[in-house]
Write a protein that holds these residues in place. Structure first.
Motif, PDB file in Angstrom:
ATOM      1  N   ASP A  29      42.432  41.000  43.634  1.00 47.63           N
ATOM      2  CA  ASP A  29      41.713  41.004  42.359  1.00 47.63           C
ATOM      3  C   ASP A  29      40.902  39.720  42.235  1.00 47.63           C
ATOM      4  O   ASP A  29      41.076  38.764  43.007  1.00 47.63           O
ATOM      5  CB  ASP A  29      42.662  41.232  41.176  1.00 47.63           C
ATOM      6  CG  ASP A  29      43.633  40.088  40.933  1.00 47.63           C
ATOM      7  OD1 ASP A  29      43.246  38.916  41.121  1.00 47.63           O
ATOM      8  OD2 ASP A  29      44.790  40.364  40.542  1.00 47.63           O
ATOM      9  N   SER A  30      40.001  39.671  41.268  1.00 50.67           N
ATOM     10  CA  SER A  30      39.060  38.541  41.172  1.00 50.67           C
ATOM     11  C   SER A  30      39.786  37.228  40.905  1.00 50.67           C
ATOM     12  O   SER A  30      39.372  36.165  41.404  1.00 50.67           O
ATOM     13  CB  SER A  30      38.018  38.806  40.090  1.00 50.67           C
ATOM     14  OG  SER A  30      38.640  38.958  38.828  1.00 50.67           O
ATOM     15  N   HIS A  60      34.001  42.419  44.279  1.00 55.08           N
ATOM     16  CA  HIS A  60      33.785  42.259  42.835  1.00 55.08           C
ATOM     17  C   HIS A  60      32.355  41.767  42.600  1.00 55.08           C
ATOM     18  O   HIS A  60      32.126  40.619  42.189  1.00 55.08           O
ATOM     19  CB  HIS A  60      34.788  41.254  42.246  1.00 55.08           C
ATOM     20  CG  HIS A  60      36.214  41.586  42.536  1.00 55.08           C
ATOM     21  ND1 HIS A  60      36.926  42.524  41.820  1.00 55.08           N
ATOM     22  CD2 HIS A  60      37.055  41.121  43.508  1.00 55.08           C
ATOM     23  CE1 HIS A  60      38.161  42.606  42.310  1.00 55.08           C
ATOM     24  NE2 HIS A  60      38.257  41.769  43.341  1.00 55.08           N
ATOM     25  N   SER A  63      31.366  39.978  39.156  1.00 59.77           N
ATOM     26  CA  SER A  63      32.192  38.901  38.601  1.00 59.77           C
ATOM     27  C   SER A  63      31.362  37.627  38.402  1.00 59.77           C
ATOM     28  O   SER A  63      30.884  37.013  39.372  1.00 59.77           O
ATOM     29  CB  SER A  63      33.373  38.595  39.533  1.00 59.77           C
ATOM     30  OG  SER A  63      34.026  37.409  39.130  1.00 59.77           O
TER      31      SER A  63
END
Length: 462
Positions: A29-30, A60, A63
């Motif tokens: 995940d980011s 991502h 982001s």
């Protein structure tokens, strides 16, 4: 089973590096990518950070935080135009993101546009939840502009926002020191200590202020409080040792310096100071032992070589002094302090050609002290090189045009070489500057001094 934040970051990093080794792409995940990239940036691993940024944006692409990390790397690499373009895109997406303003300010700072950078940092202040970092950046921008008052104010605000940011405290004291506001620094530190009575850094800094003002007993008390606050604080023991030396309490100073050797690897500074203390106590063997340890620990520390050389010079053991200064020169042949001593020692040993070489080398390295010029000219004359001595003195006059000693020497030289008009010119100049210094002519140029034409000129200025 629950993990704390640091453990989660470590697990993410381990899993990421395992993925790189296996070439098996996994999803992160980011937030995980952010912690991984931060780890690489904090450890100076820019290439690994760039690879992580590339992978993170492939997973991502929208982001903003990951793109800001990309900007950070671009700025670090001085790819400012590309960073600026990316920031403009991010600003359109998140106009209230303080990091955008901070990174833009960083770009402007690199372009020496510090006032514009400051304007953007003030904008960042209106959006940030971490004011301490922004105040610190503002302080640095003002430092770049040599605006120490405003720098000090912003570092103070940084410290108010984060009472444990000791880098801000050091910067505040740096500003006070530059502005020579020692008493104001003490007042500020006392106020800070009222709120933070066990802050060893503040006690250490206030002790240094008292030391600079020559208030040694107060400095000693401050360093004692720093040690009470942190018994492993090496800097406090070193500073305490320096104060005890000033108070001529040499045995106590040695004890404090020795504590630093027990707390960490030996430092050349502590070994040197112990040697100085032993020398003051008359313990010559222990002094030399510690000076030798100093140069062994740090062969590039000129103070160590100078200490051991000067020790033997004071003892009039010029052969040993010459041995050590030659060792020092073999390590650093560009050190002017070494060549000055080399010249002086050789002069004492009547090795005049070597002494002249030492003074010449000192001048070539930028040592333009009066005694260097005068000693070299006296030696050149003794060696029969009058023309070289005159050239040397004429160079000296460029730095000391109104020095009577130089003019008396030139007068003597010119009279000796039968250039009577030049001799008279320099003699009259010397007499106008300082009549008492005719002793230079009397002692160094006795034959010239006894010439009737010279006596007649001197009598005019009585």
């Amino acid at each position: 089973m629950k993990f704390n934040h640091e453990e989660e970051d470590n697990l993410s990093l381990t899993r990421y590096e395992s993925m790189l080794r296996s070439n098996d792409v996994k999803f992160f995940d980011s937030n995980e990518f952010e912690s991984i990239i931060h780890h690489y940036l904090e450890n100076g691993k820019i290439a690994k950070a760039k690879k992580a940024i590339s992978l993170s944006l492939s997973q991502h692409p929208s982001s903003v935080n990951l793109k800001l990390l990309q900007v950070e790397v671009l700025v670090f690499e001085d790819r400012l135009e590309k960073a600026d373009t990316l920031l403009a895109q991010l600003h359109a997406i998140e106009p209230e993101n303080e990091e955008i303003y901070i990174q833009k300010a960083n770009i402007l700072s690199k372009q020496n546009k510090h006032k514009e950078a400051i304007d953007l940092l003030f904008m960042a202040l209106s959006y940030t939840s971490n004011e301490a970092d922004v105040f610190s950046l503002l302080g640095m921008e003002y430092l770049f502009m040599d605006d120490f008052e405003n720098a000090k104010i912003n570092f103070m605000k940084c410290l108010e926002a984060d009472g444990e940011d000791y880098s801000a405290l050091y910067n505040i004291i740096y500003c006070f020191d530059f502005l020579e506001q020692h008493e104001e620094a003490i007042e500020y530190l006392n106020r800070f200590l009222d709120k933070n009575p066990y802050c060893e850094v503040a006690w250490h800094q206030i002790g240094k202020q008292y030391y600079d003002l020559g208030m040694f007993k107060k400095a000693l008390a401050a360093f004692d409080f720093a040690i009470i606050s942190d018994e492993y604080f090496i800097g406090a023991y070193l500073e305490k040792g320096k104060v005890l030396e000033k108070l001529k309490r040499y045995n106590e100073a040695i004890e404090n310096y020795r504590i630093t050797l027990e707390l960490d690897d030996p430092t050349s500074f502590a070994l040197l100071r112990i040697g100085k203390c032993f020398e003051k106590l008359g313990s010559d063997d222990l002094a030399i032992q510690h000076y030798s340890k100093t140069v062994h620990e740090d062969p590039l520390l000129d103070k160590g070589w100078i200490a051991i050389t000067d020790f033997y010079m004071r003892k009039r053991n010029y052969q040993k002094a010459l041995y050590y200064i030659n060792k020092a020169i073999s390590i650093d042949s560009e050190n002017v302090l070494y060549w000055k001593r080399y010249a002086k020692i050789n002069n004492r040993l009547a090795f005049f050609e070597e002494a002249e070489t030492g003074y010449q080398k000192a001048i070539e390295l930028g040592n333009y002290e009066l005694d260097t010029w005068l000693n070299r000219s006296d030696i050149l004359r003794f060696l029969g090189e009058s023309n070289a001595a005159i050239i040397n003195l004429k160079q000296a006059i460029e730095f000391y045009p109104d020095n009577a000693e130089i003019h008396y020497r030139l007068a003597g030289m010119y009279y000796e070489t039968q250039e009577l008009s030049k001799g008279e010119s320099h003699l009259r100049k010397a007499l106008r500057l300082d009549r008492e210094y005719t002793i230079v002519l009397e002692e160094l140029f006795e034959t010239v001094y006894n010439l009737s034409l010279v006596k007649n000129i001197i009598s005019e200025y009585q």
